[in-house]
Design a protein around this motif. Sequence first.
Motif, mmCIF file in Angstrom:
data_model
loop_
_atom_site.group_PDB
_atom_site.id
_atom_site.type_symbol
_atom_site.label_atom_id
_atom_site.label_comp_id
_atom_site.label_asym_id
_atom_site.label_seq_id
_atom_site.Cartn_x
_atom_site.Cartn_y
_atom_site.Cartn_z
ATOM 1 N N HIS A 57 51.711 44.610 42.693
ATOM 2 C CA HIS A 57 51.389 44.771 41.272
ATOM 3 C C HIS A 57 52.622 44.494 40.410
ATOM 4 O O HIS A 57 52.546 43.761 39.404
ATOM 5 C CB HIS A 57 50.875 46.187 41.022
ATOM 6 C CG HIS A 57 50.686 46.523 39.575
ATOM 7 N ND1 HIS A 57 49.771 45.893 38.770
ATOM 8 C CD2 HIS A 57 51.316 47.423 38.777
ATOM 9 C CE1 HIS A 57 49.817 46.395 37.542
ATOM 10 N NE2 HIS A 57 50.758 47.310 37.528
ATOM 11 N N LEU A 58 53.770 45.045 40.802
ATOM 12 C CA LEU A 58 54.995 44.839 40.038
ATOM 13 C C LEU A 58 55.427 43.373 40.078
ATOM 14 O O LEU A 58 55.936 42.840 39.087
ATOM 15 C CB LEU A 58 56.104 45.737 40.595
ATOM 16 C CG LEU A 58 55.874 47.247 40.424
ATOM 17 C CD1 LEU A 58 56.990 48.033 41.086
ATOM 18 C CD2 LEU A 58 55.741 47.622 38.955
ATOM 19 N N TRP A 110 53.395 40.764 40.328
ATOM 20 C CA TRP A 110 52.491 40.045 39.413
ATOM 21 C C TRP A 110 52.911 40.277 37.957
ATOM 22 O O TRP A 110 52.880 39.364 37.146
ATOM 23 C CB TRP A 110 51.047 40.511 39.643
ATOM 24 C CG TRP A 110 50.191 39.549 40.409
ATOM 25 C CD1 TRP A 110 49.117 38.848 39.949
ATOM 26 C CD2 TRP A 110 50.332 39.179 41.797
ATOM 27 N NE1 TRP A 110 48.578 38.075 40.948
ATOM 28 C CE2 TRP A 110 49.293 38.258 42.093
ATOM 29 C CE3 TRP A 110 51.214 39.545 42.808
ATOM 30 C CZ2 TRP A 110 49.129 37.697 43.359
ATOM 31 C CZ3 TRP A 110 51.054 38.995 44.079
ATOM 32 C CH2 TRP A 110 50.033 38.071 44.336
ATOM 33 N N ARG A 111 53.292 41.522 37.648
ATOM 34 C CA ARG A 111 53.731 41.829 36.287
ATOM 35 C C ARG A 111 55.025 41.104 35.950
ATOM 36 O O ARG A 111 55.227 40.663 34.809
ATOM 37 C CB ARG A 111 53.925 43.346 36.137
ATOM 38 C CG ARG A 111 52.643 44.161 36.222
ATOM 39 C CD ARG A 111 51.794 44.007 34.969
ATOM 40 N NE ARG A 111 52.491 44.477 33.803
ATOM 41 C CZ ARG A 111 52.479 45.736 33.375
ATOM 42 N NH1 ARG A 111 51.763 46.645 34.046
ATOM 43 N NH2 ARG A 111 53.135 46.096 32.297
ATOM 44 N N LEU A 112 55.895 40.986 36.954
ATOM 45 C CA LEU A 112 57.189 40.342 36.731
ATOM 46 C C LEU A 112 57.017 38.886 36.326
ATOM 47 O O LEU A 112 57.742 38.374 35.456
ATOM 48 C CB LEU A 112 58.043 40.439 37.999
ATOM 49 C CG LEU A 112 59.469 39.891 37.914
ATOM 50 C CD1 LEU A 112 60.292 40.701 36.916
ATOM 51 C CD2 LEU A 112 60.129 39.926 39.295
ATOM 52 N N ARG A 160 54.347 37.796 34.955
ATOM 53 C CA ARG A 160 53.410 37.832 33.821
ATOM 54 C C ARG A 160 52.055 37.223 34.160
ATOM 55 O O ARG A 160 51.465 36.486 33.361
ATOM 56 C CB ARG A 160 54.025 37.144 32.599
ATOM 57 C CG ARG A 160 55.300 37.834 32.120
ATOM 58 C CD ARG A 160 55.799 37.264 30.823
ATOM 59 N NE ARG A 160 56.976 37.972 30.363
ATOM 60 C CZ ARG A 160 57.606 37.719 29.218
ATOM 61 N NH1 ARG A 160 57.153 36.754 28.418
ATOM 62 N NH2 ARG A 160 58.668 38.412 28.873
ATOM 63 N N PRO A 214 48.028 38.167 35.382
ATOM 64 C CA PRO A 214 47.081 39.290 35.428
ATOM 65 C C PRO A 214 47.044 39.859 36.848
ATOM 66 O O PRO A 214 46.811 39.125 37.811
ATOM 67 C CB PRO A 214 45.745 38.648 35.041
ATOM 68 C CG PRO A 214 46.115 37.385 34.327
ATOM 69 C CD PRO A 214 47.386 36.906 34.953
ATOM 70 N N SER A 215 47.293 41.139 36.962
ATOM 71 C CA SER A 215 47.399 41.741 38.292
ATOM 72 C C SER A 215 46.037 42.229 38.790
ATOM 73 O O SER A 215 45.383 43.046 38.136
ATOM 74 C CB SER A 215 48.373 42.914 38.273
ATOM 75 O OG SER A 215 48.370 43.579 39.518
ATOM 76 N N TRP A 250 45.817 43.984 41.500
ATOM 77 C CA TRP A 250 46.116 45.022 42.482
ATOM 78 C C TRP A 250 45.676 46.424 42.088
ATOM 79 O O TRP A 250 45.287 47.211 42.960
ATOM 80 C CB TRP A 250 47.596 44.969 42.858
ATOM 81 C CG TRP A 250 47.902 43.658 43.510
ATOM 82 C CD1 TRP A 250 48.567 42.596 42.981
ATOM 83 C CD2 TRP A 250 47.455 43.236 44.807
ATOM 84 N NE1 TRP A 250 48.589 41.541 43.853
ATOM 85 C CE2 TRP A 250 47.914 41.906 44.994
ATOM 86 C CE3 TRP A 250 46.736 43.853 45.829
ATOM 87 C CZ2 TRP A 250 47.660 41.192 46.159
ATOM 88 C CZ3 TRP A 250 46.486 43.138 46.985
ATOM 89 C CH2 TRP A 250 46.950 41.834 47.141
ATOM 90 N N ASN A 288 45.903 51.753 36.033
ATOM 91 C CA ASN A 288 44.789 50.969 35.516
ATOM 92 C C ASN A 288 44.651 51.098 34.005
ATOM 93 O O ASN A 288 43.606 50.793 33.445
ATOM 94 C CB ASN A 288 43.478 51.422 36.193
ATOM 95 C CG ASN A 288 42.484 50.300 36.300
ATOM 96 O OD1 ASN A 288 42.818 49.206 36.724
ATOM 97 N ND2 ASN A 288 41.243 50.564 35.912
ATOM 98 N N GLY A 289 45.722 51.569 33.357
ATOM 99 C CA GLY A 289 45.711 51.618 31.901
ATOM 100 C C GLY A 289 44.872 52.721 31.311
ATOM 101 O O GLY A 289 44.380 52.599 30.183
ATOM 102 N N TRP A 331 40.167 44.030 26.558
ATOM 103 C CA TRP A 331 39.999 44.899 27.710
ATOM 104 C C TRP A 331 38.534 45.291 27.879
ATOM 105 O O TRP A 331 37.735 45.229 26.946
ATOM 106 C CB TRP A 331 40.786 46.192 27.517
ATOM 107 C CG TRP A 331 42.256 46.085 27.692
ATOM 108 C CD1 TRP A 331 43.015 44.945 27.672
ATOM 109 C CD2 TRP A 331 43.166 47.173 27.874
ATOM 110 N NE1 TRP A 331 44.327 45.259 27.836
ATOM 111 C CE2 TRP A 331 44.461 46.608 27.967
ATOM 112 C CE3 TRP A 331 43.021 48.546 27.970
ATOM 113 C CZ2 TRP A 331 45.596 47.392 28.148
ATOM 114 C CZ3 TRP A 331 44.137 49.333 28.143
ATOM 115 C CH2 TRP A 331 45.412 48.757 28.244
#
Length: 244
Positions: free
Chosen positions: A22-23, A25-27, A29, A31-32, A34, A103-104, A131
């Motif tokens: 996940h990190l 994918w975020r790095l 940029r 969409p993750s 995970w 998951n926000g 979202w």
Amino acid sequence: MIRLILRVAALVLALLLAVPLHLLWRLVRLPSPWPKWFLGSVARIIGARRRTIGTPLRRDVVFVSNHLSWMDIPILAGRNGSAFVAKAELRAVPLVGWLCTLNGTIFVRREDRMAVADQINALRDALAEAWAITIFPEGTTGDGKALLPFKAALLAVLDPPPPGVMVQPVRIDYGPATAELAWVGDEPGTSHALRVLRRRGSFAATIHFCDPFDPHDFPGRKAIAAEARARIAAAGGERCPSSL
């Protein structure tokens, strides 16, 4: 105890796999996927065997669902990938609260009327980013025998509705295991989580995605809540009282 240890070990293993990916994918940029994968794995590890009726919308949607347990979040998120609006107390539950943040999840204090405007603004910001959001308008968990009254306060995000946003009612049902698995009364969250992890075997978790509707067709949040509640009740074969 062995069952508890094995399930906790499986949760840790899934976590150790999902978080670094996940990190990453975020790095870069991207969409993750995970958080959705991990929460779906949590549902399977705790014994949920998901059955889906209907098709969830993927974006620009507010899912309005009944609420039985903290398990609703991983079971639903593993299917529709939505963010959630959950009561602030859930954030303090060991592991579960932290997992929700992946998951926000938007945590709210429903009794804090002074903070309602800020909570509505957070929801509007999430919808502006396309979202998918899930709201539990009962405000607490029920026993699954009948729907509790819907509290329309958080549906103020749909009054007026943002452009292009639909509402999709959802009914969650744990079948014969509902009475055993529903989180009701004053049972602490940790105790309920341990009881679920120790439970023998699996259980059927049916997610019924009802037909979506355009909130513009229903004037005001109370009318939107009433329509969503009626569709959820119908999905479970209930008669829906007119009161919210």
